[in-house]
Each structure stands twice: as structure tokens, then as C-alpha cells.
Design a protein around this motif. Structure first.
Motif, PDB file in Angstrom:
ATOM      1  N   ASN A   1      45.373  48.271  39.759  1.00  0.00           N
ATOM      2  CA  ASN A   1      46.063  48.793  38.590  1.00  0.00           C
ATOM      3  C   ASN A   1      45.041  49.042  37.485  1.00  0.00           C
ATOM      4  OD1 ASN A   1      48.527  48.468  39.916  1.00  0.00           O
ATOM      5  ND2 ASN A   1      48.776  46.385  39.142  1.00  0.00           N
TER       6      ASN A   1
ATOM      7  N   ASP B   1      44.935  35.977  34.607  1.00  0.00           N
ATOM      8  CA  ASP B   1      44.942  36.346  33.189  1.00  0.00           C
ATOM      9  C   ASP B   1      43.725  35.720  32.518  1.00  0.00           C
ATOM     10  OD1 ASP B   1      45.362  36.664  30.464  1.00  0.00           O
ATOM     11  OD2 ASP B   1      47.506  36.267  30.570  1.00  0.00           O
TER      12      ASP B   1
ATOM     13  N   GLY C   1      43.217  48.840  34.370  1.00  0.00           N
ATOM     14  CA  GLY C   1      43.219  47.719  33.438  1.00  0.00           C
ATOM     15  C   GLY C   1      42.743  46.444  34.099  1.00  0.00           C
ATOM     16  N   ASN C   2      42.805  46.391  35.432  1.00  0.00           N
ATOM     17  CA  ASN C   2      42.244  45.244  36.147  1.00  0.00           C
ATOM     18  C   ASN C   2      40.723  45.332  36.191  1.00  0.00           C
ATOM     19  OD1 ASN C   2      44.821  44.380  36.705  1.00  0.00           O
ATOM     20  ND2 ASN C   2      44.780  44.930  38.869  1.00  0.00           N
TER      21      ASN C   2
ATOM     22  N   ILE D   1      46.038  37.875  40.696  1.00  0.00           N
ATOM     23  CA  ILE D   1      45.478  38.463  39.481  1.00  0.00           C
ATOM     24  C   ILE D   1      45.485  37.388  38.400  1.00  0.00           C
ATOM     25  CG2 ILE D   1      45.720  40.255  37.737  1.00  0.00           C
ATOM     26  CD1 ILE D   1      47.123  41.968  39.821  1.00  0.00           C
TER      27      ILE D   1
ATOM     28  N   GLU E   1      42.914  40.312  34.511  1.00  0.00           N
ATOM     29  CA  GLU E   1      43.610  41.185  33.580  1.00  0.00           C
ATOM     30  C   GLU E   1      43.443  40.612  32.178  1.00  0.00           C
ATOM     31  OE1 GLU E   1      47.751  41.253  34.551  1.00  0.00           O
ATOM     32  OE2 GLU E   1      48.041  39.100  34.211  1.00  0.00           O
ATOM     33  N   ASN E   2      43.721  41.415  31.172  1.00  0.00           N
ATOM     34  CA  ASN E   2      43.554  41.027  29.765  1.00  0.00           C
ATOM     35  C   ASN E   2      42.115  40.605  29.455  1.00  0.00           C
ATOM     36  OD1 ASN E   2      46.332  41.447  29.203  1.00  0.00           O
ATOM     37  ND2 ASN E   2      46.827  39.400  29.975  1.00  0.00           N
TER      38      ASN E   2
END
Length: 280
Positions: free
Chosen positions: A205, A7, A207-208, A5, A30-31
Motif C-alpha cells: 500500500n 505502526d 505509504g508503507n 504491518i 506505516e506512519n
């Protein structure tokens, strides 16, 4: 093999992301800048739509392929004997959408399409020179002003046990387009086939943001970026009683974009739709 994953805010995000695409055909961010509140609202509102009768007022147009696709005309993946256990709605930039759902679904469509252009620029930046020199134009330019990009709002209903034996929510398949952008669904089930032929869960998850290579980019990159088989398996236990909403955005180039010596985007798409039984 584990899928990393990445960032999105990290200084080396682009390189790590493209490395993952090269090795697995998938990348997970993510983010990222796609707002979770927007996704949550879309999931809720479209679940209501699929639960109701209004959907039958928007049955798909056989020429434009926009609108609602009932369970009994769902796709049959290439090589599969069974229709997928799903219903879905095709959203195109100039397509039909119920008025109460238009504003937020097109907000998502436009924001994610713009984000896709950046991801395509990352892919081009970290393509080897001998691969990149064969792109007929910058990858991000291939989707500029396109009306071919498709947002599919998918509804996988609860599993009741009365389904056709051997049928799954989405049989193993590859995507047709350049890249697909998929926010993690509200239920697990997405798997990708590894180089060793095993099935691996994709980190889902909430948010991914999950991105995968499609056949058109595999064609344009002469196979450097792999369009990897993936599927959505049937849930077990308590999850079997839950619906699953999914929002893949399939980034398609303009029809006249040259992918390779063999194909333009239009000729490639037409061939694949015939294979899927969605076009005569």
C-alpha cells in the motif's frame, strides 16, 4: 503466514518490527517519517527521466558504478538464466545525478540513511546477547560516514509480450547489504519466499515502508537474521501497461567494517558483484 504491518508510532514498534525481520527477513512500517509528497515527486520526475533520451548522457561508469544502466546490461540474478526486465540509475553520495533531479533525490537519500541508523539500532537492541556480542561494532555505527550506500532508482517498463521467455522484472534474489529500505512502489509485484518455500505478496500500500535484511547482516548475525529471497513478478491485466518505479536504498557499511571472521564489507561486496556479473 501473514506479514504484519507495524505502526512506527506504537510504543512496541521496535520489538514487533525486529520480530518480523527475524521471522521473515522483512518488516513493513506505516506512519513512518519519510514524506509521501517527496516520494510522489521523485516518482514523477524520474519517470520523465527514464522516458527521455537524457539518460544516455549518464551511462554508468565502469569503475564507480554510478549513473544509468540500460536494459541490455541489467542484472542477472544468481541462478537465473535471464536478465531482469528493468533499467535503473545508481545514486551514490558523490556520484553523478542530472542537475534537475539532484536536490530532491539527495534529500531522500540523506533522510532515509539517517532513518536507517535508527532501525539498525532497533535491530541491535533486540538481538540476543550471544548474537549482538559478535557485532564488530554497533550496527548503526557501521554506516556512519559511509560512501558505499547505494540508492537505486528502478524503472520497470510496461510488459509488451515481446520479452524473453522466462524473464521477469526481478528474478528471485537476496540483497547484498545490511538492510534495504524500500518505499512501496507505484505498482504491486513484490513477493517474498516463505520458510515453506511459497511466494507471499509483500504489503505494498502506498505509504508503507518495506525493510529487508541483506546478506551482510545475515553474515554479521551468524544467520540469526535471514536474508530472504524476494522477487518482482510481471504484472497482468491492466497493470501490464503501466511502468513501475521503485526506490530501494541499500545500506552498506564502510568497506573496512568487519562482518565476520571470513569477510570485511569490501571483500563480501566484491565477491557478490562478481557473482552477479557486474564486476570482473
Amino acid at each position: 503466514m501473514n506479514m504484519q504491518i507495524v505502526d512506527y508510532t506504537a510504543s512496541n514498534a521496535a520489538e514487533l518490527f525486529v520480530t518480523s525481520l527475524r521471522e521473515t527477513g522483512f518488516g513493513v512500517l506505516e506512519n513512518h517519517p519519510i514524506e509521501q509528497s517527496l516520494l510522489e515527486s521523485i516518482y514523477t520526475n524520474w519517470q520523465t527521466f527514464f522516458n527521455g533520451e537524457e539518460k544516455f548522457d549518464y551511462v554508468f561508469d565502469k569503475e564507480k558504478f554510478d549513473g544509468y544502466f540500460p536494459m541490455d546490461v541489467s542484472e542477472t540474478a544468481k541462478g537465473s538464466k535471464h536478465r531482469d526486465i528493468k533499467e535503473f540509475y545508481h545514486v551514490y553520495l558523490n556520484g553523478r545525478v542530472p542537475q534537475q533531479l539532484r536536490e530532491e533525490i539527495f534529500e531522500y537519500y540523506n533522510k532515509t540513511s539517517a532513518f536507517a541508523a535508527k532501525l539498525l539500532s532497533w535491530i541491535e537492541e533486540f538481538s540476543p546477547k550471544d548474537v549482538a556480542q559478535n557485532y564488530s561494532q554497533p550496527l548503526s555505527e557501521m554506516i556512519r560516514d559511509t560512501d558505499k550506500t547505494l540508492l537505486r532508482v528502478l524503472h520497470y517498463p510496461p510488459v509488451t509480450g515481446t520479452e524473453e521467455v522466462g524473464a521477469v522484472r526481478a528474478a528471485a534474489h537476496e540483497d547484498i547489504n545490511l538492510i534495504t529500505i524500500l518505499p512501496a512502489a507505484n505498482q504491486p509485484g513484490l513477493q517474498v519466499k516463505t520458510k515453506e518455500g511459497e511466494w507471499m505478496d509483500v504489503p505494498c500500500n502506498f505509504g508503507n515502508l518495506i525493510i529487508n535484511i541483506g546478506d551482510m547482516l545475515q553474515e554479521a548475525s551468524s544467520g540469526y537474521f535471514p536474508s530472504t529471497s524476494h522477487r518482482v513478478i510481471n504484472p497482468a491485466g491492466a497493470n501490464s501497461k503501466e511502468s513501475r518505479i521503485s526506490l530501494p536504498l541499500f545500506l552498506h557499511p564502510r568497506g573496512d567494517v568487519v562482518l565476520s571472521e571470513r569477510y570485511t564489507a569490501d571483500t563480501y561486496l566484491s565477491e557478490r558483484l562478481q557473482e552477479l556479473g557486474m564486476k570482473k
